[in-house]
Design a protein around this motif. Structure first.
Motif, PDB file in Angstrom:
ATOM      1  N   MET A  43      31.377 -24.675 -27.806  1.00  0.00           N
ATOM      2  CA  MET A  43      31.989 -24.402 -26.665  1.00  0.00           C
ATOM      3  C   MET A  43      31.224 -23.482 -25.810  1.00  0.00           C
ATOM      4  N   LEU A  44      30.752 -24.034 -24.530  1.00  0.00           N
ATOM      5  CA  LEU A  44      30.257 -22.898 -23.670  1.00  0.00           C
ATOM      6  C   LEU A  44      31.116 -22.008 -23.134  1.00  0.00           C
ATOM      7  N   LYS A  45      31.055 -20.706 -23.523  1.00  0.00           N
ATOM      8  CA  LYS A  45      32.363 -19.668 -23.070  1.00  0.00           C
ATOM      9  C   LYS A  45      32.358 -18.896 -21.945  1.00  0.00           C
ATOM     10  N   THR A  46      30.924 -18.775 -21.515  1.00  0.00           N
ATOM     11  CA  THR A  46      30.551 -17.656 -20.331  1.00  0.00           C
ATOM     12  C   THR A  46      30.848 -18.418 -18.975  1.00  0.00           C
ATOM     13  N   GLN A  47      31.743 -18.116 -18.222  1.00  0.00           N
ATOM     14  CA  GLN A  47      31.855 -18.740 -17.240  1.00  0.00           C
ATOM     15  C   GLN A  47      31.299 -17.807 -15.799  1.00  0.00           C
ATOM     16  N   TYR A  48      30.941 -18.499 -14.886  1.00  0.00           N
ATOM     17  CA  TYR A  48      30.167 -17.797 -13.567  1.00  0.00           C
ATOM     18  C   TYR A  48      30.647 -18.298 -12.286  1.00  0.00           C
ATOM     19  N   ARG A  49      31.692 -19.101 -12.320  1.00  0.00           N
ATOM     20  CA  ARG A  49      32.351 -19.588 -11.247  1.00  0.00           C
ATOM     21  C   ARG A  49      33.492 -18.679 -10.528  1.00  0.00           C
ATOM     22  N   MET A  50      34.444 -18.358 -11.464  1.00  0.00           N
ATOM     23  CA  MET A  50      35.810 -17.958 -10.909  1.00  0.00           C
ATOM     24  C   MET A  50      35.906 -16.417 -10.871  1.00  0.00           C
ATOM     25  N   HIS A  51      36.604 -15.951  -9.965  1.00  0.00           N
ATOM     26  CA  HIS A  51      37.176 -14.522  -9.875  1.00  0.00           C
ATOM     27  C   HIS A  51      38.018 -14.639 -11.329  1.00  0.00           C
ATOM     28  N   PRO A  52      37.924 -13.304 -12.250  1.00  0.00           N
ATOM     29  CA  PRO A  52      38.561 -12.998 -13.267  1.00  0.00           C
ATOM     30  C   PRO A  52      40.224 -13.389 -12.999  1.00  0.00           C
ATOM     31  N   GLU A  53      40.738 -12.981 -11.942  1.00  0.00           N
ATOM     32  CA  GLU A  53      41.951 -13.534 -11.931  1.00  0.00           C
ATOM     33  C   GLU A  53      42.433 -14.810 -11.813  1.00  0.00           C
ATOM     34  N   ILE A  54      41.467 -15.802 -11.240  1.00  0.00           N
ATOM     35  CA  ILE A  54      41.676 -17.176 -11.502  1.00  0.00           C
ATOM     36  C   ILE A  54      41.361 -17.780 -12.892  1.00  0.00           C
ATOM     37  N   ARG A  55      40.366 -16.968 -13.389  1.00  0.00           N
ATOM     38  CA  ARG A  55      39.819 -17.546 -14.787  1.00  0.00           C
ATOM     39  C   ARG A  55      41.048 -17.302 -16.055  1.00  0.00           C
ATOM     40  N   SER A  56      41.834 -16.209 -15.860  1.00  0.00           N
ATOM     41  CA  SER A  56      42.710 -15.678 -16.800  1.00  0.00           C
ATOM     42  C   SER A  56      43.866 -16.403 -17.365  1.00  0.00           C
ATOM     43  N   PHE A  57      44.345 -17.467 -16.451  1.00  0.00           N
ATOM     44  CA  PHE A  57      45.378 -18.309 -16.796  1.00  0.00           C
ATOM     45  C   PHE A  57      44.743 -19.642 -17.501  1.00  0.00           C
ATOM     46  N   PRO A  58      44.079 -20.306 -16.934  1.00  0.00           N
ATOM     47  CA  PRO A  58      43.526 -21.564 -17.533  1.00  0.00           C
ATOM     48  C   PRO A  58      42.720 -21.056 -19.143  1.00  0.00           C
ATOM     49  N   SER A  59      42.144 -19.908 -19.008  1.00  0.00           N
ATOM     50  CA  SER A  59      41.518 -19.399 -20.152  1.00  0.00           C
ATOM     51  C   SER A  59      42.508 -19.314 -21.630  1.00  0.00           C
ATOM     52  N   SER A  60      43.623 -18.734 -21.092  1.00  0.00           N
ATOM     53  CA  SER A  60      44.640 -18.526 -22.143  1.00  0.00           C
ATOM     54  C   SER A  60      45.321 -19.897 -22.662  1.00  0.00           C
ATOM     55  N   GLU A  61      45.776 -20.693 -21.434  1.00  0.00           N
ATOM     56  CA  GLU A  61      46.337 -21.817 -21.726  1.00  0.00           C
ATOM     57  C   GLU A  61      45.733 -23.158 -22.294  1.00  0.00           C
ATOM     58  N   PHE A  62      44.298 -23.056 -21.883  1.00  0.00           N
ATOM     59  CA  PHE A  62      43.540 -24.466 -22.260  1.00  0.00           C
ATOM     60  C   PHE A  62      42.600 -24.081 -23.114  1.00  0.00           C
ATOM     61  N   TYR A  63      42.087 -22.933 -23.328  1.00  0.00           N
ATOM     62  CA  TYR A  63      40.575 -22.527 -24.104  1.00  0.00           C
ATOM     63  C   TYR A  63      40.904 -21.496 -25.237  1.00  0.00           C
ATOM     64  N   GLU A  64      42.210 -21.334 -25.540  1.00  0.00           N
ATOM     65  CA  GLU A  64      42.560 -20.527 -26.491  1.00  0.00           C
ATOM     66  C   GLU A  64      42.127 -19.009 -26.191  1.00  0.00           C
ATOM     67  N   ASP A  65      42.060 -18.596 -24.790  1.00  0.00           N
ATOM     68  CA  ASP A  65      41.850 -17.231 -24.368  1.00  0.00           C
ATOM     69  C   ASP A  65      40.200 -17.041 -24.670  1.00  0.00           C
ATOM     70  N   ALA A  66      39.225 -17.959 -24.860  1.00  0.00           N
ATOM     71  CA  ALA A  66      37.937 -17.865 -25.350  1.00  0.00           C
ATOM     72  C   ALA A  66      36.903 -17.636 -24.095  1.00  0.00           C
ATOM     73  N   LEU A  67      37.448 -17.709 -22.843  1.00  0.00           N
ATOM     74  CA  LEU A  67      36.373 -18.077 -21.845  1.00  0.00           C
ATOM     75  C   LEU A  67      36.182 -16.297 -21.532  1.00  0.00           C
ATOM     76  N   VAL A  68      35.005 -16.093 -21.443  1.00  0.00           N
ATOM     77  CA  VAL A  68      34.632 -14.649 -20.706  1.00  0.00           C
ATOM     78  C   VAL A  68      33.723 -14.797 -19.618  1.00  0.00           C
ATOM     79  N   ASP A  69      33.851 -13.683 -18.706  1.00  0.00           N
ATOM     80  CA  ASP A  69      33.207 -13.700 -17.353  1.00  0.00           C
ATOM     81  C   ASP A  69      31.711 -13.378 -17.638  1.00  0.00           C
ATOM     82  N   GLY A  70      30.781 -14.060 -16.700  1.00  0.00           N
ATOM     83  CA  GLY A  70      29.462 -13.653 -16.647  1.00  0.00           C
ATOM     84  C   GLY A  70      29.244 -12.539 -15.876  1.00  0.00           C
TER      85      GLY A  70
END
Length: 623
Positions: free
Chosen positions: A353-380
């Protein structure tokens, strides 16, 4: 009623499974024996290590390293904004410029022998002696050969820079890149043409590529097969006017196409077109197949390019986003809508899985990360800084907000299987007009998207937008279905949920993959508009509403909507971020009219057939 070519190719692909070297993996999800695999090498044997280390993040590098090992299938999951296409370009570079350690020949398998690796200082010394122009102008660059074939590789008319190829290389890997839709395929082709692939000297260049199939975007026409055939015919006509006076026959065109494909280092094709008769005329098969958006294709479609007897397969996609478009509920119930990527993943096959995201503001990233990706996404690096906008000073303008429209009511236009919600349309237009009046820069460059799961709601948005603002929405804002916006990104995304009833369900809006795609299109602000009481009947949507409440970005709105956007109310919603900047005086603006009332249609059973949400640019329409 429809073309049968795609389904015929899928049927033939299913019939060829028995002859594939990795049939046991596909049928039973069991490990493969190394003797059947193409081992491309490892990072220590690639003259691109510095480029890879400096260009790609940890998770992208891990995916690339996994691709160099002797494993038939490599699954790479790319959540929104994690650089999935960039990773594919990195794979192309490393695969093309690494030396295969085990290859197939007509006589069977053999190993390539290599001498010991020299230290990097010794290598640089040899490079300097062999190529004194490395620090100046290469004489070959100043005097290019006329016929394009004087020690250069590859040769093509695709505005190439010469590729550095080591004399020790005895085998050239050929790659087939596929995608379910033309638009997804052309995005990769364009990135390759713009220098996305690097050669052995870490220089961007364009390899010899051919894009096969229909509906090629105008920006990549120069590498489309039909255009290349025209060029070859024109050249042949000039050199042999007498012989070509009657024009080439169809068989001659086929031979030209086959020759172009045989010369190509990378061939790009939709999944369906990779099963066309042109591929049966090739003298060489493909070693590697890379399938982008693999989770958005039905499994028989994914098998079509594999029937070309490749040795290694990369499936790149995201099962947490939209699946393949399957109209038949019967077919869905029998698993036809499940992709090969998703099936292997569910069976426990390893996924990078590619876990470092470069698109979204952290406030947008937080919900999909926790619900769809087991809270694995981190911000670039610097993502929050790059996605911070002036309008964030108001709580109602992002980065993440939910607007509960009380008077909203879902209705079904007569003769349609889709749904509309006129009150949500009214509110969204108020919201949009206030936003662009305060921040006019949003008018340019299509920075705003208005998204809805239902095609009829999209049509209503487009109609009302033109009535309200006097211009077509296409000029300043993207209004599209969820299916039509996958793969895009915008500064601001306004999502209209539509469904609003007292006791009915929410139809296919409950598909959490649609939620994921809809709320991850935005870079700086996602504004969700819907009926909270209706959406709470879904477990996942209830979590989203609760998340908005916890973050103090849940707003209940009712008519007249102009009161919600009054200067006084907006001032009260100013966020307290650090030192409060001076409040901006907001001019009074004319709001959209409020006399559009939805028809009081009688409630009908919850039935979402025929919504027409599918982006029709899929392999089923190639022919």
């Amino acid at each position: 009623m429809c073309s049968l070519s795609t389904i015929a190719r899928e049927y033939l692909a299913v019939r060829t499974i028995g002859s594939l070297p990795y049939k046991d993996l596909i049928l039973n999800d069991i490990g493969e024996t190394p003797s059947t695999m193409l081992r491309v090498g490892n990072l220590n044997t690639i003259p691109l290590q510095e480029y890879v280390e400096s260009t790609f993040n940890q998770y992208q590098r891990e995916a690339m390293i996994a691709g160099l090992l002797p494993k038939a299938f490599v699954l790479i999951q790319g959540p929104p904004g994690t650089g999935k296409t960039q990773t594919i370009l990195g794979l192309l570079s490393t695969i093309l410029h690494s030396t295969p350690t085990r290859v197939h020949s007509k006589s069977g398998m053999f190993e390539l022998k290599r001498g010991p690796q020299l230290p990097i200082e010794e290598k640089r010394k040899h490079w300097g002696l062999a190529s004194p122009w490395l620090n100046s102008v290469n004489p070959r660059d100043s005097l290019m050969p006329k016929d394009g074939d004087d020690g250069f590789f590859p040769t093509t008319g695709n505005e190439l820079k010469p590729e550095a190829v080591t004399s020790s290389r005895k085998y050239r890997v050929r790659i087939l890149v596929c995608a379910p839709s033309n638009s997804a395929l052309d995005e990769i082709v364009l990135r390759v043409l713009n220098g996305g692939v690097h050669d052995e000297c870490d220089r961007p260049y364009t390899p010899n590529i051919v894009r096969i199939g229909l509906k090629a975007h105008h920006s990549i026409k120069q590498v489309a097969l039909d255009e290349l055939v025209k060029g070859k015919r024109a050249t042949a006509t000039k050199s042999s006017t007498d012989k070509q006076s009657n024009g080439p026959g169809g068989n001659n065109d086929d031979s030209i196409r086959a020759a172009l494909l045989d010369e190509a280092t990378i061939v790009f094709s939709t999944l369906s077109f990779s099963g066309s008769h042109i591929f049966t005329k090739l003298n060489r098969t493909f070693d590697v197949v890379i399938i982008d958006e693999a989770a958005q294709a039905v499994e028989p479609a994914t098998l079509v390019p594999l029937a070309n007897q490749c040795k290694k397969v990369f499936l790149v996609g995201d099962p947490a986003q939209l699946p393949a478009t399957v109209i038949s509920d019967v077919a869905k119930n029998h698993g036809y809508g499940t992709s090969l990527f998703e099936r292997l993943m569910q069976a426990g096959y390893p996924v990078k899985m590619l876990k470092t995201q470069y698109r979204m503001h952290p406030e947008i990233r937080s919900f999909p990360s926790s619900e769809f990706y087991e809270d694995a996404l981190v911000d670039g690096d610097d993502v929050k800084l790059r996605t911070q906008r002036d309008w964030h000073q108001y709580r109602c303008f992002g980065p993440f907000c939910f607007f509960d429209v009380h008077e909203g009511k879902e209705t079904r236009p007569s003769g349609s299987g889709s749904w509309i919600n006129a009150e949500e349309v009214d509110f969204v237009l108020f919201l949009y007009q206030k936003l662009i009046t305060q921040y006019p820069s949003l008018k340019s460059g299509n920075q705003v998207a208005i998204i809805s799961p239902y095609r009829q709601q999209v049509k209503l948005f487009q109609k009302r937008f033109e009535e309200t603002f006097g211009v077509s929405s296409q000029e300043i804002v993207d209004i599209c279905t969820v299916d039509g916006c996958q793969g895009r990104e915008k500064d601001v995304a306004i999502f209209s949920c539509v469904r609003a009833s007292k006791d009915k369900g929410i139809g296919f809006v409950e598909d959490i993959r649609r939620m994921n795609v809809g709320i991850t299109r935005a870079k700086s602000a996602v504004l969700v508009v819907g009926s909270a009481s209706t959406l709470r009947r879904s477990e996942q949507w209830n979590k989203l509403v609760e998340s908005a409440e916890k973050r103090d970005c849940f707003f209940q709105v009712s008519k007249p909507y102009s009161s919600f956007f009054s200067d006084e109310n907006l001032t009260s919603m100013k966020a307290k971020i650090g030192e409060q900047s001076q409040e901006v005086e907001m001019e009074d603006i004319q709001m959209p009219h409020e006399n559009y009332v939805a028809d009081a249609d009688q409630e009908q059973p919850d039935e979402d057939f025929g919504d027409g949400d599918a982006d029709m640019d899929d392999p089923g329409y190639d022919d």
